[in-house]
Design an enzyme around this catalytic site. Structure first.
Site, PDB file in Angstrom:
ATOM      1  N   HIS A 151       1.146  -1.051  -0.215  1.00 11.25           N
ATOM      2  CA  HIS A 151      -0.090  -0.044  -0.111  1.00 11.25           C
ATOM      3  C   HIS A 151       0.593   0.688   0.148  1.00 11.25           C
ATOM      4  O   HIS A 151       0.531   2.159  -1.383  1.00 11.25           O
ATOM      5  CB  HIS A 151      -0.932  -0.220   1.410  1.00 11.25           C
ATOM      6  CG  HIS A 151      -2.258   1.227   0.991  1.00 11.25           C
ATOM      7  ND1 HIS A 151      -3.067   0.626   1.054  1.00 11.25           N
ATOM      8  CD2 HIS A 151      -1.891   2.349   1.985  1.00 11.25           C
ATOM      9  CE1 HIS A 151      -4.015   1.801   0.860  1.00 11.25           C
ATOM     10  NE2 HIS A 151      -2.643   3.017   1.297  1.00 11.25           N
ATOM     11  N   GLU A 152       2.294   1.294   1.163  1.00  6.45           N
ATOM     12  CA  GLU A 152       2.740   2.445   0.977  1.00  6.45           C
ATOM     13  C   GLU A 152       3.638   2.530  -0.335  1.00  6.45           C
ATOM     14  O   GLU A 152       3.702   3.579  -0.999  1.00  6.45           O
ATOM     15  CB  GLU A 152       3.491   2.293   2.389  1.00  6.45           C
ATOM     16  CG  GLU A 152       2.971   2.449   2.920  1.00  6.45           C
ATOM     17  CD  GLU A 152       1.311   3.409   3.187  1.00  6.45           C
ATOM     18  OE1 GLU A 152       2.108   4.728   3.057  1.00  6.45           O
ATOM     19  OE2 GLU A 152       0.397   2.962   4.224  1.00  6.45           O
TER      20      GLU A 152
ATOM     21  N   GLU B  49      -5.712   7.542  -1.408  1.00  2.00           N
ATOM     22  CA  GLU B  49      -6.305   6.393  -1.047  1.00  2.00           C
ATOM     23  C   GLU B  49      -7.169   5.292  -1.744  1.00  2.00           C
ATOM     24  O   GLU B  49      -6.929   3.538  -1.001  1.00  2.00           O
ATOM     25  CB  GLU B  49      -7.428   6.582   0.146  1.00  2.00           C
ATOM     26  CG  GLU B  49      -5.879   7.675   1.607  1.00  2.00           C
ATOM     27  CD  GLU B  49      -4.630   6.756   1.600  1.00  2.00           C
ATOM     28  OE1 GLU B  49      -4.554   5.710   1.011  1.00  2.00           O
ATOM     29  OE2 GLU B  49      -4.130   7.365   2.319  1.00  2.00           O
TER      30      GLU B  49
ATOM     31  N   HIS C 290       1.968   4.307  -2.524  1.00  2.76           N
ATOM     32  CA  HIS C 290       1.779   5.634  -3.088  1.00  2.76           C
ATOM     33  C   HIS C 290       3.019   6.706  -3.284  1.00  2.76           C
ATOM     34  O   HIS C 290       2.580   7.773  -3.800  1.00  2.76           O
ATOM     35  CB  HIS C 290       1.450   6.377  -1.295  1.00  2.76           C
ATOM     36  CG  HIS C 290       0.189   5.871  -0.802  1.00  2.76           C
ATOM     37  ND1 HIS C 290      -0.621   6.695  -1.217  1.00  2.76           N
ATOM     38  CD2 HIS C 290       0.001   5.678   0.042  1.00  2.76           C
ATOM     39  CE1 HIS C 290      -2.195   6.191  -0.240  1.00  2.76           C
ATOM     40  NE2 HIS C 290      -1.725   5.608   0.492  1.00  2.76           N
TER      41      HIS C 290
END
Length: 585
Positions: free
Chosen positions: A206-207, A229, A210
């Site tokens: 997930h990170e 998100e 980003h």
């Protein structure tokens, strides 16, 4: 947006990490002090400037494999993917998308920092995951926008609420598991290091996502948090499936369907328990991106304290992108996404920038009834569950929702009630979904078995056949526990069996959180120690449990909540402590 450079003077015993593009090394000064210098050449929003100082140790793998080594080398045009290299649309800076060796660099240089006491956990859980997760991200989106990555493991009192407030609601902050991404550095909670590798792997993916969506490409209007998100939530599943090497396509689909089921349940809860006006992803509608003559803009609901705890922009954004990928075909969708990244990296965008380019690049026969206006109306500018998602409800119902559980079990035919449970884990930790398909039907009865066990009378005249339960993976356990939370009564005998069979106190933080909810709801006093441990060791995720303990109106549970709070109050972030204090006193 601007570039910056900084020199930090700190005690020699401290490590200084910043969101700079260089891997700074300390310069020894007099009087037991060191100097650290960081800089960036890519203009970034001021809100991404980050500094972290602490007594950390750099964690390194005991055995360095060739996959861990990040290198850049020259590639011939036949080897490198130059399809999208051209004039960039951003302001001028040294851009990795223009550097041939960077475009083919699957694994960027990375370091891990953590307290020395977490060395074993980092080496066992985190360090082996970084190369495959970085490589998976590159295989999906191409060039890594940033040249390096530091990962910092933050302590239990690292508060999601406090960080969100002090950093002005940064869109790429995950409130649930205390993970946080800024350029060149990721903060992960130590809660992600427990249990199997899945929680750590998915949060890391997930990170990493980003870096592209939220950092290299940012939202021009901060009310459009879904652009950060929603993309990161959708991509984490894609990255994680690829990071689990040798995972068969059908197993990846099963894994992603299960995670979609869990998110569907969370979205339903969110919609039922939040104000309608805060469920809209594009609340400013046609005024989105508007800036006044003075240069100011309004962030809708930006000061509403409830917004910090909401995940609607994660969930509805995720389901929109999942809907588009399914409608267009995943190959078509991700091919477009790589093109979009190459076009808009280094820039701030609005929803229409993404949607207009998507529809312009997709053949008309592949996008029936799709238009920017329709997507705005159905997904971004309305509250509640989007209509297209409602129409897909039948497919999601295959996950075995609670009302089906009751009907199937009451009818005495539970064999087919839960087709969502894939085979048990076999083989290496990174390949948890590989297994014999002919055993799936028995796994599918797991929840129904537990419901049946729970309904048995305590005293029986004859000995019943002992139920045999298969081992479950973390997401499967979460779904099992969520279904059991919907039961009006769960007996102490059933809870004891659950704890023994699945070793729930040793699972990851997501599973243990649901386990603690069961303990509190059914006043299972024998396991109160697990609730105390969670409130102490997973503080970033524990605020909800404080509320549940107090709402129970049980004196023993309320005493437990107050005792745990007093033990950790001085360590907690001030904002979090204030929220909990309001619940308790």
């Amino acid at each position: 947006m601007s570039t910056w450079q900084a020199t930090v003077r700190a005690a020699a015993s401290f490590v200084v990490l910043m969101s700079g593009e260089n891997s700074a090394k300390p310069t020894q000064l007099q009087e037991d002090y060191s100097s650290w210098h960081y800089y960036v050449t890519m203009p970034m929003p001021a809100s991404t400037f980050t500094i972290a100082v602490g007594s950390w140790t750099e964690m390194k793998p005991e055995i360095c494999s060739s996959n861990d080594v990040a290198t850049e080398r020259s590639f011939s045009p036949s080897e490198a993917d130059f399809r999208y290299i051209g004039v960039c649309g951003h302001m001028e800076y040294p851009c990795r998308f223009q550097k041939a060796s960077a475009t083919t660099q699957k694994i960027i240089p990375h370091r891990v920092f953590a307290p020395a006491c977490l060395k074993g956990a980092c080496q066992e859980t985190l360090l082996p995951l970084i190369p495959p997760c970085l490589s998976a991200a590159h295989s999906v989106l191409g060039t890594h926008p940033f040249s390096r990555l530091d990962i910092l493991i933050v302590p239990a009192n690292f508060s999601s609420l406090g960080m969100a407030r002090s950093l002005i609601y940064l869109e790429w902050y995950d409130l649930k598991t205390s993970s946080f991404c800024i350029p060149h550095i990721v903060f992960l909670s130590q809660s992600t290091l427990t249990g199997m590798s899945q929680l750590c792997g998915t949060r890391l993916c997930h990170e990493i996502a980003h870096a592209w969506f939220g950092l290299a490409i940012g939202a021009r209007d901060w009310t459009e948090e879904w652009l950060s998100e929603g993309f990161a939530t959708h991509l984490e599943d894609v990255f994680w499936a690829k990071a689990q090497q040798q995972l068969a396509p059908h197993e990846a689909r099963e894994q992603q369907e299960l995670r979609a089921c869990l998110r569907w349940r969370r979205l339903q809860d969110e919609v039922q328990n939040s104000p309608e006006e805060m469920q809209v992803l594009r609340p400013n509608k046609e005024k989105t991106g508007h800036v006044s003559d003075s240069g100011s803009s309004v962030i809708r609901h930006g000061l509403n304290p409830e917004k910090v705890f909401m995940q609607v922009h994660y969930l509805k954004g995720y389901f929109l992108l999942r809907f588009l990928a399914k409608r267009l075909g995943e190959d078509t969708y991700f091919s477009f996404l790589r093109k979009f990244v190459h076009t808009f990296h280094g820039q701030l965008i609005l929803s229409q920038d993404f949607l207009q380019m998507l529809l312009e690049n997709i053949p008309e026969e592949k996008r029936p009834e799709l238009s920017v206006g329709n997507i705005f109306r159905d997904w971004l500018e309305s509250s509640g569950i989007p209509q297209p998602l409602q129409r897909e409800r039948q497919a999601l119902a295959e996950c075995g929702l609670a009302q089906q559980v009751s009907a199937e079990v009451s009818a005495g035919d539970a064999v087919h009630a839960f087709p969502f449970l894939p085979p048990r884990a076999v083989g290496p930790a990174l390949h948890p979904w590989r297994g014999a398909r002919d055993r799936r039907r028995r796994r599918a009865t797991t929840v129904a078995k537990w419901v049946r066990v729970n309904r048995r009378p305590r005293k029986r005249k004859r000995k019943d056949r002992e139920e045999v339960f298969e081992k479950l993976l973390p997401d499967q356990l979460v779904l099992l526990l969520e279904h059991l939370l919907e039961q009006k009564t769960v007996t102490p005998r059933t809870l004891q069996s659950l704890e023994r069979i699945y070793r729930l106190s040793e699972q990851d933080a997501e599973v243990r959180h649901r386990w603690c909810e069961l303990i509190v709801k059914h006043k299972y006093t024998k396991a109160y120690r697990d609730v105390e441990r969670f409130l102490q060791e997973d503080q970033a995720m524990g605020i909800y449990l404080y509320g549940e303990l107090m709402l129970s109106e049980d004196p023993r549970q309320q005493h437990l909540a107050r005792r745990c709070f007093e033990l950790s109050r001085e360590q907690m972030d001030k904002s979090s402590a204030e929220v909990v204090a309001e619940m308790l006193f």
